[in-house]
Structure formats: C-alpha cells, structure tokens
Design a protein around this motif. Sequence first.
Motif, PDB file in Angstrom:
ATOM      1  N   LEU A   1       4.649  -0.820   5.114  1.00 19.16           N
ATOM      2  CA  LEU A   1       3.576   0.149   5.322  1.00 19.16           C
ATOM      3  C   LEU A   1       4.057   1.317   6.182  1.00 19.16           C
ATOM      4  CD1 LEU A   1       0.738   0.826   4.705  1.00 19.16           C
ATOM      5  CD2 LEU A   1      -0.027  -0.619   6.554  1.00 19.16           C
TER       6      LEU A   1
ATOM      7  N   SER B   1       4.996  -6.963   5.554  1.00 20.44           N
ATOM      8  CA  SER B   1       4.197  -5.863   5.016  1.00 20.44           C
ATOM      9  C   SER B   1       4.062  -4.726   6.018  1.00 20.44           C
ATOM     10  CB  SER B   1       2.821  -6.369   4.600  1.00 20.44           C
ATOM     11  OG  SER B   1       2.049  -6.651   5.729  1.00 20.44           O
TER      12      SER B   1
ATOM     13  N   LEU C   1      -7.708   3.329  10.361  1.00 16.36           N
ATOM     14  CA  LEU C   1      -7.594   4.748   9.987  1.00 16.36           C
ATOM     15  C   LEU C   1      -8.979   5.328   9.730  1.00 16.36           C
ATOM     16  CD1 LEU C   1      -5.123   5.974   7.264  1.00 16.36           C
ATOM     17  CD2 LEU C   1      -7.299   7.012   7.596  1.00 16.36           C
ATOM     18  N   ALA C   2      -9.784   4.576   8.958  1.00 16.70           N
ATOM     19  CA  ALA C   2     -11.130   5.035   8.634  1.00 16.70           C
ATOM     20  C   ALA C   2     -11.947   5.232   9.909  1.00 16.70           C
ATOM     21  CB  ALA C   2     -11.818   4.038   7.705  1.00 16.70           C
ATOM     22  N   PHE C   3     -11.821   4.311  10.854  1.00 12.06           N
ATOM     23  CA  PHE C   3     -12.572   4.434  12.102  1.00 12.06           C
ATOM     24  C   PHE C   3     -12.127   5.655  12.893  1.00 12.06           C
ATOM     25  CE2 PHE C   3     -14.295   0.083  11.904  1.00 12.06           C
ATOM     26  CZ  PHE C   3     -15.577   0.394  12.276  1.00 12.06           C
TER      27      PHE C   3
ATOM     28  N   TYR D   1      -5.318  -4.002   4.925  1.00 14.19           N
ATOM     29  CA  TYR D   1      -6.732  -3.664   5.034  1.00 14.19           C
ATOM     30  C   TYR D   1      -7.062  -3.225   6.449  1.00 14.19           C
ATOM     31  CZ  TYR D   1      -7.996  -5.558   0.479  1.00 14.19           C
ATOM     32  OH  TYR D   1      -8.120  -5.767  -0.852  1.00 14.19           O
TER      33      TYR D   1
ATOM     34  N   LEU E   1       0.866  -1.172   0.000  1.00 14.86           N
ATOM     35  CA  LEU E   1       0.000   0.000   0.000  1.00 14.86           C
ATOM     36  C   LEU E   1       0.902   1.220   0.000  1.00 14.86           C
ATOM     37  CD1 LEU E   1      -2.394   1.742   0.427  1.00 14.86           C
ATOM     38  CD2 LEU E   1      -2.591   0.906   2.733  1.00 14.86           C
TER      39      LEU E   1
ATOM     40  N   PRO F   1     -15.632  -6.426  13.572  1.00 18.37           N
ATOM     41  CA  PRO F   1     -15.466  -6.525  12.118  1.00 18.37           C
ATOM     42  C   PRO F   1     -14.024  -6.433  11.644  1.00 18.37           C
ATOM     43  CG  PRO F   1     -16.328  -4.378  12.697  1.00 18.37           C
ATOM     44  CD  PRO F   1     -16.313  -5.181  13.949  1.00 18.37           C
TER      45      PRO F   1
ATOM     46  N   PHE G   1     -16.182   6.477   4.618  1.00 18.21           N
ATOM     47  CA  PHE G   1     -15.430   5.432   5.310  1.00 18.21           C
ATOM     48  C   PHE G   1     -16.341   4.312   5.788  1.00 18.21           C
ATOM     49  CE2 PHE G   1     -12.338   8.980   6.000  1.00 18.21           C
ATOM     50  CZ  PHE G   1     -11.445   8.491   5.082  1.00 18.21           C
TER      51      PHE G   1
ATOM     52  N   ARG H   1     -11.213  -9.370  11.473  1.00 22.98           N
ATOM     53  CA  ARG H   1     -11.296 -10.442  10.484  1.00 22.98           C
ATOM     54  C   ARG H   1     -10.408 -10.133   9.285  1.00 22.98           C
ATOM     55  NH1 ARG H   1     -16.480 -12.904  10.665  1.00 22.98           N
ATOM     56  NH2 ARG H   1     -17.512 -12.302  12.575  1.00 22.98           N
ATOM     57  N   LEU H   2     -10.127  -8.832   9.106  1.00 31.02           N
ATOM     58  CA  LEU H   2      -9.325  -8.433   7.948  1.00 31.02           C
ATOM     59  C   LEU H   2      -7.852  -8.654   8.246  1.00 31.02           C
ATOM     60  CD1 LEU H   2     -11.142  -5.085   7.424  1.00 31.02           C
ATOM     61  CD2 LEU H   2     -11.467  -7.147   6.098  1.00 31.02           C
ATOM     62  N   ARG H   3      -7.063  -8.618   7.185  1.00 30.74           N
ATOM     63  CA  ARG H   3      -5.645  -8.859   7.379  1.00 30.74           C
ATOM     64  C   ARG H   3      -4.800  -7.731   6.857  1.00 30.74           C
ATOM     65  NH1 ARG H   3      -5.977 -15.274   6.279  1.00 30.74           N
ATOM     66  NH2 ARG H   3      -7.721 -15.441   7.692  1.00 30.74           N
ATOM     67  N   GLY H   4      -3.646  -7.596   7.495  1.00 28.76           N
ATOM     68  CA  GLY H   4      -2.575  -6.735   6.990  1.00 28.76           C
ATOM     69  C   GLY H   4      -3.005  -5.315   6.680  1.00 28.76           C
TER      70      GLY H   4
ATOM     71  N   PHE I   1      -7.798   5.351  -2.086  1.00 25.01           N
ATOM     72  CA  PHE I   1      -7.481   3.973  -1.698  1.00 25.01           C
ATOM     73  C   PHE I   1      -8.765   3.232  -1.352  1.00 25.01           C
ATOM     74  CE2 PHE I   1      -6.562   0.717   1.421  1.00 25.01           C
ATOM     75  CZ  PHE I   1      -5.729  -0.073   0.658  1.00 25.01           C
TER      76      PHE I   1
ATOM     77  N   LEU J   1     -16.639   1.964   3.018  1.00 30.75           N
ATOM     78  CA  LEU J   1     -15.454   1.103   2.928  1.00 30.75           C
ATOM     79  C   LEU J   1     -15.570  -0.083   3.869  1.00 30.75           C
ATOM     80  CD1 LEU J   1     -12.390   0.578   2.183  1.00 30.75           C
ATOM     81  CD2 LEU J   1     -11.872   1.840   4.251  1.00 30.75           C
ATOM     82  N   ILE J   2     -15.972   0.201   5.117  1.00 27.94           N
ATOM     83  CA  ILE J   2     -16.023  -0.857   6.114  1.00 27.94           C
ATOM     84  C   ILE J   2     -17.073  -1.892   5.736  1.00 27.94           C
ATOM     85  CG2 ILE J   2     -16.593  -1.321   8.523  1.00 27.94           C
ATOM     86  CD1 ILE J   2     -15.307   1.567   8.966  1.00 27.94           C
TER      87      ILE J   2
ATOM     88  N   ALA K   1      -5.084  -1.927   8.616  1.00 27.44           N
ATOM     89  CA  ALA K   1      -4.520  -0.598   8.874  1.00 27.44           C
ATOM     90  C   ALA K   1      -5.442   0.483   8.329  1.00 27.44           C
ATOM     91  CB  ALA K   1      -3.142  -0.494   8.230  1.00 27.44           C
ATOM     92  N   ILE K   2      -5.920   0.305   7.104  1.00 23.08           N
ATOM     93  CA  ILE K   2      -6.707   1.367   6.479  1.00 23.08           C
ATOM     94  C   ILE K   2      -8.079   1.469   7.151  1.00 23.08           C
ATOM     95  CG2 ILE K   2      -7.925   0.213   4.564  1.00 23.08           C
ATOM     96  CD1 ILE K   2      -5.755   3.152   3.933  1.00 23.08           C
ATOM     97  N   VAL K   3      -8.611   0.341   7.639  1.00 20.65           N
ATOM     98  CA  VAL K   3      -9.918   0.417   8.296  1.00 20.65           C
ATOM     99  C   VAL K   3      -9.801   1.072   9.672  1.00 20.65           C
ATOM    100  CG1 VAL K   3     -11.809  -0.931   9.231  1.00 20.65           C
ATOM    101  CG2 VAL K   3     -10.918  -1.469   7.002  1.00 20.65           C
TER     102      VAL K   3
ATOM    103  N   LEU L   1     -15.796  -4.031   2.888  1.00 20.54           N
ATOM    104  CA  LEU L   1     -14.775  -4.988   3.298  1.00 20.54           C
ATOM    105  C   LEU L   1     -15.371  -6.153   4.072  1.00 20.54           C
ATOM    106  CD1 LEU L   1     -11.714  -2.838   4.251  1.00 20.54           C
ATOM    107  CD2 LEU L   1     -11.963  -4.439   2.387  1.00 20.54           C
ATOM    108  N   LEU L   2     -16.454  -5.875   4.799  1.00 23.34           N
ATOM    109  CA  LEU L   2     -17.057  -6.944   5.587  1.00 23.34           C
ATOM    110  C   LEU L   2     -17.854  -7.887   4.702  1.00 23.34           C
ATOM    111  CD1 LEU L   2     -18.192  -5.126   8.783  1.00 23.34           C
ATOM    112  CD2 LEU L   2     -16.248  -6.590   8.397  1.00 23.34           C
TER     113      LEU L   2
END
Lengths: 293, 356
Positions: A96, A92, B138-140, B132, A35, B124, A270, B127-130, A228, A273-274, B134-136, A277-278
């Motif tokens: 990052l 990673s 950030l979004a929160f 993703y 990223l 939520p 945002f 469950r995501l990895r790596g 992104f 986005l969440i 980080a960016i979520v 992703l879910l």
Amino acid sequence: MTAFLRFLINGVSLGSVYAIIALGYTMVYGIAKMLNFAHGDVIMVGAYISYCGMQYWGVPPVASILTAMVVCTVLGITIEGLAYRPLRQAASLAVLITAIGMSYLLQNVALMIWGANPKTFPQTFINGASLNVGDMSISSATIITILANVLIMVALTLFTAKTKMGKAMRCVSEDRGAAELMGINVNRTISVTFAIGSALAAIAGVLLCSSYPILQPTTGSMPGIKAFTAAVFGGIGSIPGAMLGGVLLGVIEIFGKAYISTELGDAIVFAVLIVVLLVKPSGLLGKPMREKV
Amino acid sequence: MKMTKAKRNRLIYNVVTFALVIIAFFVLQSMIDAKTITRSLKGQLVPICCWIVMAVSLNLVVGISGELSLGHAGFMSVGAYTGAVVSGLLLNVYQIEDASARLAIAIVAGGLMAGIVGALIGIPVLRLRGDYLAIVTLAFGEIIRNLVNVLYIGTGDGRLYMSFLTKKLPEGVVMLVDGAKGAVKIKPISTFIAGFILVLITLAVVLNLINSRAGRAIKACRDNRIAAESMGVNVTKYKMTAFVTAAVLAGMAGALYGLKSSTIVPTQFTFNQSINVLVFVVLGGLGNVLGSVISATFLTILPETLRAFADYRMLVYAVVLILVMIFTNNPTIRSFVNRLIAPFKKKESTPGGDAQ
C-alpha cells in the motif's frame, strides 16, 4: 420534479464515471489483493494524453482517446512490473505504501511535464447536441458516459465469463496458489488485469474531463478515492458491484450537494463509505471473506 | 538482578534517543543565545518539533500497531483549530495575558480534543482490517477538513459564538475561525522551549508504551492478530490505545503548530501532509522512534536549505518511498543485502540455528 430528475441523471452520469474507475480498482483488488492507489492518477495521465493529442498533435478525438488508452495500458503494466511485482509476497502495508508512492510519482511527473496551471479540456464529439425531453435538456456527454458504462460492463462480464483469460482471472482471485498449480501464469494474469484496468482508466479520464473540463495533475486523485469508495460500497472484487456502487455513489454525491450542502458533498460520500463498512463490510454485492488460520 | 541482553539494548536505545534530543536542544538554544543561528533555521525550530511529534506518534500507529493511518493530518488540524480557539478564548474572554499559560492550556486542549475525535473514529475504524482501515482513516481526514471549512467561531460580550454551514454570528464578534479562511488573527505564542518539552513528553510516552505490557500486546496484535487473540489479548482495546495516544500527541503538535503563525487554513492539513509524515516514518524505519526523530528533523530542514530540492521534493519522496519499500520487503534483494553485510556482522546465532 424536473430538478429532481436532472439531479438524478447528473448523478447517474457522474456515477458511471466512478463505476468505470471502480472497475479497475475492483479487478486489481480481486486478483492481486492490493489497493492500487495509483489508479486515480492513471486517469489523470489518460486525460492529459488525449488532451495533448487533440490540442498539440492535431490528432482526431477518437484517435487521441485510443492513444491515451494504449499509453495507459503500457503505463499500468510498467507500474505493476516495476513496483508491485517485487512485493508480491510482502505484507499488505508495504504494498500500500508503495502504491501511494507511485501515485505521488505520477502526480509529480505530470506536474513537471504539464505544469501546475489547470488546462481546459477541449470540447469533442462527446459534447455534441443535447437531448430535450419535455422541459429538460440532457447533455450528450451525460448520455455517452452512461452508454459507455453499460457497454463496458457488458463486455467485461462476458470477458470474465467466457474467455480463457477471464476464467484464469477468476481462478487467481479465488485461490492464487491453486491457480498456479493448475498451470495458470499468475504474473501474466495480473499484468492483463492491470492492462484492462488502466485502459478503462483512460476512457474514464476522457469522460470525466468532458463533463468537468478542468485538467491538472491532481485531477485524478479525488475521483480515484471516490471510485475506490464505490468499489467498496458495491462489494470489492465484484464487477456488477462496482457498477452499482459507482452509480449509487454518484447519485448520493449529487443529491447531497444539491439538497444538503455544496461544501459537504465529499464529506457525505465518505460518511456513506464508513456507514457501509460498519454495517456490511463486504459491500452490497460482495461475498463475505472468511479468515483462515 | 541480572539484566537480560534485550533489556539492556532497549535501555541503551532509549538513553541514546533522549540524549540526542537533549543535546540538540542545548546546542540550538546556545546558538540562539549567541545569535549565531541563521534566520531560516530559527524559524524552522518550532515546525521541526511539531513534525517530530507527528512522526513519532504516527510511527506508533503504523510501525508498532501495524495499521496504516492516512488521516494523521486530520488530528493535527483538530488540534490546531482547538488550540487557536482556546488561546483566543483565554485572551479575549478570560483576559489571561500570560502567553506560556495560554500556550500550555491550548496544547492540552488540542490534545484532548484530538483524543476525543480519535476515540470516536477509532471505535468503528479499528474493527476493520488492512487496506480498509487505511482508506477509512483517509476518508475521516477528508471529512474533518470538509467540516472545518464550514465552521465559524467567534468571541464577543464575554462569550463564545459558534455556527455551522452558514455564518450566523452577531455583529461585532471577533472571529476566531472563519470558514474557508481558516483560523484568523492568532497571536503567535509558540516557543522552541515548549516544542522541546512536547518532544520530550512524546518520547517518554511512546517509548514507555512500547516497552510496557500494553506495548508488547500491541506488537503481538500486529505480528499475528489471531494468535494474539487466542492468547487472550484484547485486540481492539490495545489497537485503540495506540490509535488514541497517537491522536492526542498529533493534536498537541497541531496546537503548537497552529499557534506559531497568525493564520491557519484548512488546506494546510490535507492528505498530502499525512503522506509527508508517513514518508518521515517510513524513511526513519517503521517502528524505530529515533529514526522518526532524525528523519523528521532532516526532511524539514532540507527543503529550506536546498531551494533546488524543494521543487523536486515530492518527486524525490515518491521515488524514495517506492525504493525503500522494495528494498526492505523484496525477499531476493533482502537476502542479497544480508549476504553482502554478513562478513562485517558479528556472529550471533549458532550455526544451524537461524532464530527468527
């Protein structure tokens, strides 16, 4: 109804800027599996360079946009070579954090060069006459942004499908090890990817600042993060996905701001986005990734 | 029973960490009593404690659990706002005059609230990895900042009024949280002693967690998620443990931080602040608690003492972040450094057996 259409067109225009930025994210993510957090700040650098070209150096707008593209391309390749290449094999998390550091570095260098005061981006040929359809007027910046987006998308799709370098890119994103064994220069391919992404970022910077003419060192970070989001929304690694995601996100943002709350526009983006992703972590057009042990 | 070497090293590490913090406290406290402390340092004492707690708790997520969280300041802001509201509520409605009681309740409430938010986000997100994840996070962080921007809370007639999006509070209400103006009219009640106790609690919680069965499970998930999963470790549960614990601690730090001055504004807890804390963690060493404590302390004092440094702080931070990452992760540079320091290191491994 007119209001609705106007919001829709504004949304598509904003979304087109997101889509162009998202292309840079999605290509780099697909090929280098990282990223590139600094991508948003390359936009800012591109906007500043073209601003300087028009304001201080007296270069015509087209030439200053081209200068910005060249500078951003060189910048992108330099960033990749200096900061990301040494970490090709690293975890990673390390890459990052380095990318975040790079983003901060660009912002602070811009702060030192151009200062914290917001600059007003000059009006160019992009802000020409507006088009009147019925009782609705569409600004030329909107039309040019949407056209540029379509043009870039077609060109990139042809590039990745037809040219040798494009094929190499697809190979590296599929399986880096196998690509290397087949004689593809992986480092060069990644450099070219960064170069293309950064040149697009320069265009995006100019388009963004033509519609929202306030330029400061943090200009790029929020659109960068949203782009992104758009890339993830459309399915990261997929070029049509970036376009779809970008346009949808722009429309959602403008509608959210218009119909729900101005202050909560970013929060709505945002939240989307969440939810995406879910529900579908691979995005709208992305391929689900299988994990191998 | 004979102690294993690893266990002894761990004990020494923990004792040294606590001893350093306690000695530092007594030195500073005696300086305060003797009035030899400079004004600027005295004003920095509570923030230092807050940033230590923030850094140690973020280290639990980034260093121990191996997930990059970019929204840590969001939890701090939840804690700060909750702390300000609870403290105002206790003073205005329940008429509790005792400052330390209010501070304690506010800190606990801040921690609880941040913990609840952390759990809601964690379910939520983890469950995501790596990247993703980080960016979520950030979004929160950004969502939380956006939401507190349109939050209005006030007290009047012995009850609490709250409204969202628009200011719809009755006349004569004492505002506690006023939208974009932030939390206003806070009575500053934070003390250095409270900060010190919070640091001790944080260290005790985090060091205990790291060295417990749960901590080993968390580290196993970090090192190899699939291997840990096939050994029967419940990955989500342990990642959640680390994440929520960090959120609670960050909320407590936030409450302490919020109650040190008369106003807090939403822009205090931006993404930049999360990165700031991340720099503390990375510089102190990922997974190294003592390192976080030391780097948080020095990097909080440094900009205040070196005015010239304050201008270039973020620039220096950025360069340092990049260099530290390259130097610790590039295989070529690492083997070069290892070869340089090899003659000075005691031979530990038997020849031929490079235990990893």
